[in-house]
Design a protein around this motif. Structure first.
Motif, PDB file in Angstrom:
ATOM      1  N   MET A  51       0.815  -1.210   0.000  1.00  0.00           N
ATOM      2  CA  MET A  51       0.000   0.000   0.000  1.00  0.00           C
ATOM      3  C   MET A  51       0.854   1.268   0.000  1.00  0.00           C
ATOM      4  O   MET A  51       0.330   2.369  -0.134  1.00  0.00           O
ATOM      5  N   PHE A  87      -7.214  -2.224   6.954  1.00  0.00           N
ATOM      6  CA  PHE A  87      -6.165  -2.188   7.978  1.00  0.00           C
ATOM      7  C   PHE A  87      -6.389  -3.210   9.087  1.00  0.00           C
ATOM      8  O   PHE A  87      -7.523  -3.471   9.487  1.00  0.00           O
ATOM      9  N   ILE A  91      -7.357   3.284  11.758  1.00  0.00           N
ATOM     10  CA  ILE A  91      -6.986   4.519  12.453  1.00  0.00           C
ATOM     11  C   ILE A  91      -8.227   5.394  12.628  1.00  0.00           C
ATOM     12  O   ILE A  91      -9.043   5.510  11.715  1.00  0.00           O
TER      13      ILE A  91
ATOM     14  N   GLU B 342       0.372   8.258  10.871  1.00  0.00           N
ATOM     15  CA  GLU B 342      -0.465   7.089  10.592  1.00  0.00           C
ATOM     16  C   GLU B 342      -1.843   7.517  10.078  1.00  0.00           C
ATOM     17  O   GLU B 342      -2.424   6.842   9.232  1.00  0.00           O
ATOM     18  N   GLN B 343      -2.345   8.653  10.599  1.00  0.00           N
ATOM     19  CA  GLN B 343      -3.616   9.173  10.088  1.00  0.00           C
ATOM     20  C   GLN B 343      -3.454   9.590   8.623  1.00  0.00           C
ATOM     21  O   GLN B 343      -4.329   9.341   7.798  1.00  0.00           O
ATOM     22  N   TYR B 345      -1.314   8.395   6.476  1.00  0.00           N
ATOM     23  CA  TYR B 345      -1.198   7.172   5.673  1.00  0.00           C
ATOM     24  C   TYR B 345      -2.568   6.540   5.442  1.00  0.00           C
ATOM     25  O   TYR B 345      -2.909   6.142   4.325  1.00  0.00           O
ATOM     26  N   TYR B 346      -3.356   6.489   6.506  1.00  0.00           N
ATOM     27  CA  TYR B 346      -4.698   5.903   6.393  1.00  0.00           C
ATOM     28  C   TYR B 346      -5.509   6.654   5.336  1.00  0.00           C
ATOM     29  O   TYR B 346      -6.128   6.056   4.451  1.00  0.00           O
ATOM     30  N   LEU B 347      -5.476   7.978   5.413  1.00  0.00           N
ATOM     31  CA  LEU B 347      -6.233   8.780   4.445  1.00  0.00           C
ATOM     32  C   LEU B 347      -5.668   8.628   3.034  1.00  0.00           C
ATOM     33  O   LEU B 347      -6.420   8.542   2.059  1.00  0.00           O
ATOM     34  N   MET B 348      -4.338   8.578   2.940  1.00  0.00           N
ATOM     35  CA  MET B 348      -3.743   8.444   1.601  1.00  0.00           C
ATOM     36  C   MET B 348      -4.077   7.088   0.990  1.00  0.00           C
ATOM     37  O   MET B 348      -4.267   6.968  -0.214  1.00  0.00           O
ATOM     38  N   SER B 349      -4.204   6.074   1.848  1.00  0.00           N
ATOM     39  CA  SER B 349      -4.557   4.750   1.317  1.00  0.00           C
ATOM     40  C   SER B 349      -5.982   4.752   0.767  1.00  0.00           C
ATOM     41  O   SER B 349      -6.385   3.847   0.065  1.00  0.00           O
ATOM     42  N   ARG B 350      -6.751   5.788   1.132  1.00  0.00           N
ATOM     43  CA  ARG B 350      -8.110   5.910   0.601  1.00  0.00           C
ATOM     44  C   ARG B 350      -8.171   6.898  -0.564  1.00  0.00           C
ATOM     45  O   ARG B 350      -9.257   7.307  -0.978  1.00  0.00           O
TER      46      ARG B 350
END
Lengths: 253, 394
Positions: A51, A87, A91, B342-343, B345-350
């Motif tokens: 990812m 995930f 998060i 990490e936030q 990254y989470y948003l970028m993965s979306r």
């Protein structure tokens, strides 16, 4: 079916420690692959590398997705190519409601300007399938959610964003039997709706494979694939444990 | 200066005397020294304008407006119409904490609003008061007065704004009186341009069982200082103060929020959120006082700071002055940090780009406070677009 993902000789490090040592894998369009392995065997390093997590550095090798070398692509660029990661530890983003989060994600991914009404209708349909209460739509994403609720929320996002390659990092951990069944059925439904979508499912347990039928099972050991096979490999592992494979490896050496 | 204007609009004699005294005192009073904790982070000289052109704010919204139980007037008209009340109450909440600047206000104010909410109020619509500064290089001394009768509840949205190029100074003093069981949901929006020096003194006095929700949304100004104090003088009165600061470029914010638990069984909560871009700067002081005779009080405060660049700087100074042993609860918490990787990254993965992810996180950070602005109103649209503009810049 054509190749969707091809990984060649992948070496990855985090914090200057090499975790993946020359991994090779290819996944065809529409296939379901399962990755199993002990804690610390490199499964999450693998999913996060796929990812594009910035902390994981590719030392060597190549990841090719849809004919594109994605080694240097950012996570959002990979998402735009159709990749999705569910995930292991979702998060929370305080202040951002589930409905806004998903709506904005659809917009940035597809430039879709689906009407708010149609969007809500679709969202509620998917929430029904996952038995998620509608009140979650206006809650802040993952904020104060239980482990199981977070996992279902990942599946909800998957079904709303409609990716062509889904990586699910332990979607079954922390779920009770009923929730596990719901999650598995939602994955199956999604697969039925989009047969060309490929899935890479990381799990510790054979249990979820009672519902989801993989084409291939891979076992991770010390940062590489130690063995690959059909669904029977998962059953064998369940019966004999990872030690069996480790010993088998040693005896081959 | 004050006297001349006062004569022009024929103010009552007591007010003329008040102004005269304030003017004389102002001339001999020194600026507060930097050692006193209210002025540690900002130079008071910034708010002592050299500009002598005094201007009135332009009134936008529901000024000079009345309906059953709701009266909104120009402050001078309020003073004339309710002279007995005003002779007793006007200026009574102003203490000596910020003496030089409150004297400056008292001697020079020319505009402001008077809000009187009475028991026979019928409508639940929020009352919106917008003060706009439209002249270049002027000084705007503003005086406001809010009086809410026993048992009434009302929502007031106060907005101070100007075009971006306006270079002026503003000095506002607002007094708020809540009767027994009165409820006020008050929003102060600082939407002035980035060249204005903004100074606000706000004092609120709560009678028994009164409730104040006091929200500050601070977006504008070159240097903005708010000195707010709520006195819980009646038992079981409650104040909840929330605020956001969204600073960019070289903006400086200095918020000093005091809650004074004078009576027993009073409750306060403070939730102040600061997000800073570029080389913006913020100091937040949250001061909780519980008097020796105020028993069984509950006081909590939280201050969260989000630093969005290496040059942004935030100070957080929680102060507790508890003089009694009988406290139900008293706590404070401060967080200070950069964006969570990490936030992002989470948003970028979306699918969100790093810039978009940053924006989503900041919007989420301030969202619970922004929600207090009545939705689908002109003001909520203006606030959203100002935030949007600040987040997209740079």
């Amino acid at each position: 079916m054509s190749e969707l993902l091809t990984i060649k000789d992948l070496h990855v490090e985090i914090d200057k420690k090499e975790i993946l040592h020359g991994l090779n894998l290819s996944i065809k369009e529409g296939e379901i692959h399962v990755v199993m392995g002990r804690n610390g065997s490199g499964k999450s390093t693998f999913t996060n590398t796929l990812m594009g997590h910035p902390a994981y550095k590719i030392l060597k090798g190549q990841i090719n997705f849809k004919g594109v070398d994605i080694n240097n692509l950012k996570s959002n660029e990979r998402a735009k190519l159709g990749m999705f990661l569910g995930f292991q530890y979702p998060i929370s983003i305080p202040g951002v409601t589930v409905v806004n989060f998903i709506r904005q994600a659809i917009k940035v991914l597809k430039g879709d300007n689906i009407s708010p009404k149609d969007f809500r209708k679709r969202l509620y349909e998917k929430m029904d399938l996952l038995e998620i209460d509608y009140s979650f739509a206006t809650r802040y994403i993952n904020e104060g959610f239980s482990g199981g609720e977070k996992k279902r929320m990942e599946i909800l996002q998957m079904s709303m964003l409609e990716p062509c390659f889904v990586i699910l990092d332990e979607p079954d951990s922390g779920l009770d039997i009923d929730s596990l069944k719901l999650v598995a059925e939602s994955i199956n439904n999604f697969k039925k709706q989009f047969p060309k979508t490929s899935i890479l499912l990381v799990t510790h347990y054979q249990r979820i494979l009672d519902y989801i039928k993989p084409d291939k099972v891979h076992v991770f050991l010390d940062g590489n694939i130690a063995d690959s096979g059909g669904p029977e490999l998962a059953l064998e592992l369940e019966k004999r444990g990872y030690d069996w494979l480790e010993k088998a490896q040693v005896s081959v050496l | 200066m004050g006297q001349k204007l006062a004569e022009k609009v024929s103010e009552p004699q007591w007010l003329i005397e008040k102004r005269k005294a304030a003017k004389q005192a102002f001339e001999v009073e020194l600026l507060p020294d930097r050692v006193s904790h209210l002025w540690k982070y900002t130079d008071p000289a910034i708010f002592n304008p050299q500009i002598t052109t005094v201007e009135s704010v332009s009134e936008i919204g529901m000024w000079r407006y009345s309906e059953p139980g709701v009266e909104v007037l120009h402050i001078l008209d309020g003073i004339k119409k309710y002279e007995d009340l005003m002779r007793e109450k006007f200026g009574s909440l102003i203490d000596n904490k910020n003496l030089k600047l409150s004297l400056l206000n008292e001697s020079t104010w020319v505009s402001g609003y008077f809000v009187y909410i009475k028991k026979n109020k019928q409508s639940d619509d929020p009352v919106s008061l917008t003060m706009s500064m439209e002249k270049l290089k002027s000084f705007y001394p503003v005086r406001n007065f809010i009086y809410i009768e026993d048992g009434v509840d009302v929502k007031l949205v106060e907005q101070v704004c100007s075009q971006d190029e306006i270079l002026s100074d503003v000095n506002i003093v607002t007094e708020i009186f809540l009767g027994n069981g009165a409820k006020l949901d008050f929003i102060n929006l600082n939407m002035v341009g980035n060249k204005i020096n903004y100074h606000l003194i706000q004092r609120a006095n709560l009678s028994a069982q009164a409730q104040l929700e006091n929200t500050f949304i601070s977006l504008g100004g070159n240097v903005s200082k708010i000195d707010s104090e709520t006195k819980l003088v009646g038992e079981h009165s409650v104040v909840m103060v929330s605020g956001i600061v969204l600073g960019n470029e070289k903006q400086r914010f200095d918020h000093h929020i005091t809650v004074n638990h004078v009576a027993s069984n009073t409750i306060s909560g403070l939730d102040f959120r600061v997000a800073l871009k570029d080389s913006a700067n913020s100091a937040y002081t949250g001061n909780l006082k519980i008097a020796v005779n105020a028993l069984g009080c509950d006081a909590t405060q939280k201050n969260r700071n989000l630093l969005l660049s290496d040059n942004a700087k935030a100070e957080s100074i929680p102060e507790l002055e508890i003089l009694t042993n009988d406290v139900k609860k008293c706590s404070h918490g401060v967080t200070m940090g950069h964006l969570d990787e990490e936030q992002i990254y989470y948003l970028m993965s979306r699918g969100f780009s790093d810039k978009e992810a940053e924006k989503v996180i900041i919007e989420g950070f301030i969202e619970p406070i922004i929600l207090k602005i009545p939705e689908h109103t002109l003001i909520s649209g203006q606030v959203k677009s100002r935030i949007e503009q600040k987040l997209n810049k740079g």
